[in-house]
Scaffold this active site. Sequence first.
Site, PDB file in Angstrom:
ATOM      1  N   ASN A 167       0.535  -0.976  -0.008  1.00  0.00           N
ATOM      2  CA  ASN A 167       0.275  -0.163   0.193  1.00  0.00           C
ATOM      3  C   ASN A 167       0.815   1.012   0.080  1.00  0.00           C
ATOM      4  O   ASN A 167       0.322   2.282  -0.689  1.00  0.00           O
ATOM      5  CB  ASN A 167      -0.677   0.523   0.891  1.00  0.00           C
ATOM      6  N   LYS A 168       2.022   1.253   0.543  1.00  0.00           N
ATOM      7  CA  LYS A 168       2.735   2.545   0.641  1.00  0.00           C
ATOM      8  C   LYS A 168       3.500   2.536  -0.502  1.00  0.00           C
ATOM      9  O   LYS A 168       3.973   3.749  -0.854  1.00  0.00           O
ATOM     10  CB  LYS A 168       4.128   2.567   1.979  1.00  0.00           C
ATOM     11  N   ASP A 177       8.899   5.902   7.638  1.00  0.00           N
ATOM     12  CA  ASP A 177       7.739   5.067   8.425  1.00  0.00           C
ATOM     13  C   ASP A 177       6.614   5.575   9.308  1.00  0.00           C
ATOM     14  O   ASP A 177       6.791   7.235   9.347  1.00  0.00           O
ATOM     15  CB  ASP A 177       9.015   5.428  10.200  1.00  0.00           C
ATOM     16  N   SER A 178       5.493   5.371   9.574  1.00  0.00           N
ATOM     17  CA  SER A 178       4.192   5.832   9.707  1.00  0.00           C
ATOM     18  C   SER A 178       3.524   5.838  11.204  1.00  0.00           C
ATOM     19  O   SER A 178       3.817   4.510  10.889  1.00  0.00           O
ATOM     20  CB  SER A 178       3.686   6.334   8.517  1.00  0.00           C
ATOM     21  N   PHE A 224      -5.873   1.946   3.280  1.00  0.00           N
ATOM     22  CA  PHE A 224      -5.644   0.662   3.878  1.00  0.00           C
ATOM     23  C   PHE A 224      -5.084   0.938   5.474  1.00  0.00           C
ATOM     24  O   PHE A 224      -5.430   2.233   6.363  1.00  0.00           O
ATOM     25  CB  PHE A 224      -4.278  -0.125   3.556  1.00  0.00           C
ATOM     26  N   ASP A 244      -7.534   4.264   8.078  1.00  0.00           N
ATOM     27  CA  ASP A 244      -7.846   5.085   6.874  1.00  0.00           C
ATOM     28  C   ASP A 244      -9.713   5.237   6.607  1.00  0.00           C
ATOM     29  O   ASP A 244     -10.315   6.220   7.670  1.00  0.00           O
ATOM     30  CB  ASP A 244      -7.775   4.787   5.402  1.00  0.00           C
ATOM     31  N   ARG A 268       1.805  10.842   4.213  1.00  0.00           N
ATOM     32  CA  ARG A 268       2.798  10.590   3.070  1.00  0.00           C
ATOM     33  C   ARG A 268       3.290  11.378   1.671  1.00  0.00           C
ATOM     34  O   ARG A 268       3.680  11.425   1.633  1.00  0.00           O
ATOM     35  CB  ARG A 268       2.612   9.595   2.743  1.00  0.00           C
TER      36      ARG A 268
HETATM   37  P1  IMP Z   1       5.029   0.951   9.594  1.00  0.00           P
HETATM   38  O1  IMP Z   1       5.935   2.666   8.734  1.00  0.00           O
HETATM   39  O2  IMP Z   1       5.644   0.313   8.330  1.00  0.00           O
HETATM   40  O3  IMP Z   1       5.955   1.147  11.095  1.00  0.00           O
HETATM   41  O4  IMP Z   1       3.495   1.110   9.896  1.00  0.00           O
HETATM   42  C1  IMP Z   1       2.416   1.711  10.055  1.00  0.00           C
HETATM   43  C2  IMP Z   1       1.697   1.772  10.488  1.00  0.00           C
HETATM   44  O5  IMP Z   1       0.525   2.891  10.344  1.00  0.00           O
HETATM   45  C3  IMP Z   1       0.526   1.046   9.247  1.00  0.00           C
HETATM   46  O6  IMP Z   1       0.247  -0.374   9.923  1.00  0.00           O
HETATM   47  C4  IMP Z   1      -1.021   1.602   9.188  1.00  0.00           C
HETATM   48  O7  IMP Z   1      -1.699   0.767  10.475  1.00  0.00           O
HETATM   49  C5  IMP Z   1      -0.668   2.691   9.741  1.00  0.00           C
HETATM   50  N1  IMP Z   1      -0.455   3.499   9.348  1.00  0.00           N
HETATM   51  C6  IMP Z   1       0.346   4.331   8.630  1.00  0.00           C
HETATM   52  N2  IMP Z   1      -0.248   5.393   7.371  1.00  0.00           N
HETATM   53  C7  IMP Z   1      -1.341   5.266   7.305  1.00  0.00           C
HETATM   54  C8  IMP Z   1      -2.475   5.285   6.507  1.00  0.00           C
HETATM   55  O8  IMP Z   1      -1.933   6.197   5.374  1.00  0.00           O
HETATM   56  N3  IMP Z   1      -3.515   5.402   6.615  1.00  0.00           N
HETATM   57  C9  IMP Z   1      -3.646   4.457   7.742  1.00  0.00           C
HETATM   58  N4  IMP Z   1      -3.021   3.993   7.659  1.00  0.00           N
HETATM   59  C10 IMP Z   1      -1.492   3.860   8.230  1.00  0.00           C
END
Ligand code: IMP
Length: 191
Positions: free
Chosen positions: A11-12, A67-68, A151, A154, A180
């Site tokens: 998704n990212k 990382d988010s 995802f 959201d 992002r």
């Molecule tokens: P990581 O950055 O891979 O450690 O995981 C980030 C997690 O934050 C994701 O698995 C989602 O649960 C959540 N997340 C980050 N960005 C989004 C987004 O744009 N929409 C929804 N959930 C997000």
Amino acid sequence: MKLVIATSNPNKIREIREILPDFELLSAAEAGFSEDVEETGETFLENALIKARAVGEATRLPALADDSGLAVEALGGAPGVYSARYAKLFAPAGWTAGNNALLLQNLQGVENRRAWFVCAVALVYPDGRELTAEGRTYGRILTEERGKNGFGYDPLFFSDDLKKTFAEASEEEKNAVSHRGRALTALKNQL
Ligand code: IMP
């Protein structure tokens, strides 16, 4: 410019491709990197740097990592850097539902639903140069899911900017205001 995206989250990768159309983007797998990098940082930025450095060193290509996560005011900023592993790490014993259900459970009866997504991005070059940027987007957590797009959290995140959830928005609408989108635009402006 050729960049390896230091993530295995499809998704990212999809969103980053949409936001950075002028770059030749390779997924980590396409660049021959398949290890799981442990996210041991305490901040989004530390984790983005850990991932970008690991993939950059292994592939000898400029590496971009994101990382988010979601921060909820009433929960003291949780799930934060644990957003992806929220239910796995913090759910009560026997919990079988996912992250979103746990978030709703932890916010049951809570009036303050204020929340924001944070995204830190890091770009690491083979010669050691590092660029970083952060983006945020604000909204509130609904009491039930709405929408099928996107995802993660959201469907629960009602965006202040869009006046609908990120899961009700098109990809283009979400990327225009998302954490992002904002982090990557800030990074692009430094290039
Ligand atoms: P990581 O950055 O891979 O450690 O995981 C980030 C997690 O934050 C994701 O698995 C989602 O649960 C959540 N997340 C980050 N960005 C989004 C987004 O744009 N929409 C929804 N959930 C997000």
